[in-house]
Design an enzyme around this catalytic site. Structure first.
Site, PDB file in Angstrom:
ATOM      1  N   ARG A 170       0.901  -1.191   0.162  1.00 33.06           N
ATOM      2  CA  ARG A 170      -0.026   0.097   0.106  1.00 33.06           C
ATOM      3  C   ARG A 170       0.996   1.227   0.071  1.00 33.06           C
ATOM      4  O   ARG A 170       1.911   1.384   0.842  1.00 33.06           O
ATOM      5  CB  ARG A 170      -0.968  -0.108   1.322  1.00 33.06           C
ATOM      6  CG  ARG A 170      -1.954  -1.208   1.121  1.00 33.06           C
ATOM      7  CD  ARG A 170      -2.905  -0.911   2.592  1.00 33.06           C
ATOM      8  NE  ARG A 170      -1.989  -0.551   3.726  1.00 33.06           N
ATOM      9  CZ  ARG A 170      -2.653   0.331   4.660  1.00 33.06           C
ATOM     10  NH1 ARG A 170      -3.450   0.995   4.501  1.00 33.06           N
ATOM     11  NH2 ARG A 170      -1.480   0.337   5.814  1.00 33.06           N
ATOM     12  N   SER A 226       7.570  -4.901   7.339  1.00 40.21           N
ATOM     13  CA  SER A 226       7.255  -5.735   8.280  1.00 40.21           C
ATOM     14  C   SER A 226       7.716  -7.117   8.271  1.00 40.21           C
ATOM     15  O   SER A 226       7.090  -8.121   8.131  1.00 40.21           O
ATOM     16  CB  SER A 226       5.694  -5.718   8.405  1.00 40.21           C
ATOM     17  OG  SER A 226       5.156  -4.377   8.370  1.00 40.21           O
ATOM     18  N   ASP A 278       5.313  -2.666  11.312  1.00 40.38           N
ATOM     19  CA  ASP A 278       3.976  -2.587  11.368  1.00 40.38           C
ATOM     20  C   ASP A 278       3.432  -2.440  12.921  1.00 40.38           C
ATOM     21  O   ASP A 278       2.655  -1.711  13.101  1.00 40.38           O
ATOM     22  CB  ASP A 278       3.234  -3.402  10.604  1.00 40.38           C
ATOM     23  CG  ASP A 278       3.519  -4.833  10.838  1.00 40.38           C
ATOM     24  OD1 ASP A 278       4.329  -5.012  11.563  1.00 40.38           O
ATOM     25  OD2 ASP A 278       3.022  -5.683  10.189  1.00 40.38           O
TER      26      ASP A 278
HETATM   27  C1  BGC Z   1       7.050 -10.204  10.933  1.00 36.77           C
HETATM   28  C2  BGC Z   1       6.842  -8.978  11.784  1.00 36.77           C
HETATM   29  C3  BGC Z   1       5.639  -8.388  11.463  1.00 36.77           C
HETATM   30  C4  BGC Z   1       4.665  -9.435  11.703  1.00 36.77           C
HETATM   31  C5  BGC Z   1       3.216  -8.831  11.357  1.00 36.77           C
HETATM   32  C6  BGC Z   1       6.032 -11.086  10.956  1.00 36.77           C
HETATM   33  O1  BGC Z   1       6.108 -12.397  10.070  1.00 36.77           O
HETATM   34  O2  BGC Z   1       8.332 -10.994  11.242  1.00 36.77           O
HETATM   35  O3  BGC Z   1       8.121  -8.110  11.521  1.00 36.77           O
HETATM   36  O4  BGC Z   1       5.555  -7.449  12.577  1.00 36.77           O
HETATM   37  O5  BGC Z   1       4.702 -10.361  10.657  1.00 36.77           O
HETATM   38  O6  BGC Z   1       3.183  -8.316  10.087  1.00 36.77           O
END
Ligand code: BGC
Length: 481
Positions: A103, A168, A221
């Protein structure tokens, strides 16, 4: 394109509640079937005792991660130290990568807790997720470029637009806008990226195309969710994602972060826990053969063990594995298989939501999913009840394991004893029937009824977009980037 002009307050959204099924009321076709279901109930149930044990173990893991790098719960220092109070104003771009879609969001902070956003979603092709990392980052830059065109955002002279990059994945941050990728998760596995800086890759992709954007902040995130929720709820101590993946971030006292060697002038810093990696050692989580099968076939076997028991990307696949096992033992659908259920990942977690909410006496919604979507020739009420029961076991276990992680943070910070807030984002939390109440019920089992009064858990919508903008703002405010 979607346009919103509402503040990011936690919203109460109508969502279906679970219409529970009691396995003891099912009319089983045989004793064997009855025992098979009872065995599943046993395997998937997280008792209060186990919930507490997992919480204690998790708490130990948090403490280890605060001491040094490389621990199972990474406890990454986010370099986000300031607090926000909703008065901040400014316009930023945010790029959100790591969920189902990519996004681009333009965020206008109006002050008074009011935020305006405009966003466009782009689908990331599966090939890009596992191809060459450069191609993936080039795609990101092209999406941002398209967005600037589409929304006629122009910059004059040498000015650059400041962008908060929500990436993320577990990134060991070395500054507010620098870090190295520890590992990919959630089905991403682009080559040549682990150990490298995602900001450098993105900035390079912008520069090569002369796109006037500067990556001002790199944000997880969960950190974004915490910041976005705090913009309207200053007592927020934690941001959580229960979506495609799962993870949490919370506010920690710098004096508790033994491994922190940087500026200690601030009192607090947000820690990106990366709790999805918890129990890599398989010491405490009650993994079943169905979890192990899914893990082995995933793109990152032996990694993200807790995440794989909680997150939306995996729950459907665990359920499918259980159903296949029952079919193979001729305890479901009279042993008949459908071509669809034979394929990996075909049992979507979204189907589980529908099945959980199905309150019709003949389980008609469940029938539609099994017969119309998954092409089973025919199903009996007994089949549908057993499917519903399996779904409920997998869904409830996910919520209770998520609660164990929240309980670890609430105990560590003592926040369950006083007024505090937790902002949660992600499709599972937003749409899965009773996920929110299951979490609170589990927390009450751990802490007693006060936690319900003290800790306000709410939906923090669009933490990834708004939070990235807030982080870019903090970086500028603190002269960090
Ligand atoms: C990632 C995190 C992220 C989470 C939610 C996980 O797979 O390692 O960094 O915050 O997913 O998106």
């Amino acid at each position: 394109m979607s346009v919103s002009s509402t503040p990011v307050a936690s919203k109460i959204i109508p969502k279906a509640a679970r219409s529970p099924i009691d396995p003891t009321t099912i009319k089983y076709t045989s004793e064997k079937q009855k025992y098979a279901v009872a065995a599943l109930v046993e395997e998937f149930t997280i008792s209060t005792q186990l919930l507490n044990d997992i919480k204690d173990n998790f708490l130990e893991g948090m403490k280890k991660g605060l001491k040094k790098d490389g621990e199972t719960i990474a406890m990454i220092t986010s370099f986000v130290m300031g607090r926000l109070d909703g008065t901040e104003v400014g316009s930023y771009l945010a790029l959100d990568v790591g969920g189902t879609n990519l996004r681009v969001v333009s965020v206008h902070l109006e002050g008074g807790g009011v935020i305006n956003t405009r966003q466009t979603k782009y689908r990331i092709d599966e090939n890009l997720k596992v191809g060459d990392a450069k191609a993936l980052f080039d795609f990101m830059a092209v999406c941002v470029d398209n967005f600037l065109d589409e929304h006629q955002i122009v910059v004059r002279g040498d000015t650059k637009i400041e962008l908060g990059f929500t990436f993320s994945f577990p990134v060991l941050q070395t500054a507010i806008n620098r870090g190295t990728l520890i590992t990919w998760t959630k089905g991403f596995n682009a080559t040549g990226m682990v150990g490298k800086d995602p900001v450098a890759f993105l900035q390079d992709a912008f520069n090569r195309r002369h796109i006037p954007v500067r990556v001002a902040a790199l944000v997880n995130d969960t950190v974004g969710t915490l910041l976005a929720h705090a913009y309207n709820n200053p007592e927020t101590i934690m941001g959580v994602i229960f979506g495609t993946g799962s993870n949490g971030a919370y506010v920690e006292k710098i004096s508790n972060i033994e491994k922190w060697k940087g500026d200690a002038s601030a009192d607090e810093m947000i820690i990106n826990m990366e709790f999805g990696a918890f129990d890599k050692e398989r010491n405490i989580l009650p993994l079943t053969m169905f979890d192990n099968k899914m893990d082995r076939k995933s793109v990152n076997p032996n990694k993200q063990i807790l995440e794989k028991m909680i997150a939306g990307m995996y729950l459907g696949e665990i359920t499918r594995n259980v159903l296949l096992n029952l079919i193979d033992r001729r305890l479901l659908f009279e042993g008949h298989i459908s071509a669809d259920i034979n394929q990996m990942w075909t049992f979507e977690t979204a189907y589980m939501s529908t099945i959980e909410a199905d309150s019709s006496p003949q389980l008609e919604e469940t029938r539609k999913i099994l017969e119309s979507t998954l092409s089973f020739a025919s199903t009996t009420l007994n089949d549908r009840q057993i499917v519903k029961c399996v779904v409920q076991l997998v869904g409830l276990r996910a919520a209770r394991l998520g609660a164990a992680a929240l309980a670890g943070v609430l105990e560590h910070t003592g926040a369950w004893k006083h007024k505090s807030a937790i902002g949660i984002d992600g499709s599972l939390y937003e749409y899965y029937p009773s996920f929110d109440t299951d979490i609170m019920d589990a927390l009450v089992e751990v802490f007693g009824p006060d936690v319900r009064k003290n800790v306000a858990i709410g939906l923090a919508q669009d933490g990834s977009g708004v939070g990235a903008a807030l982080c870019a703002l903090l970086a500028a405010k603190n002269g960090l980037a």
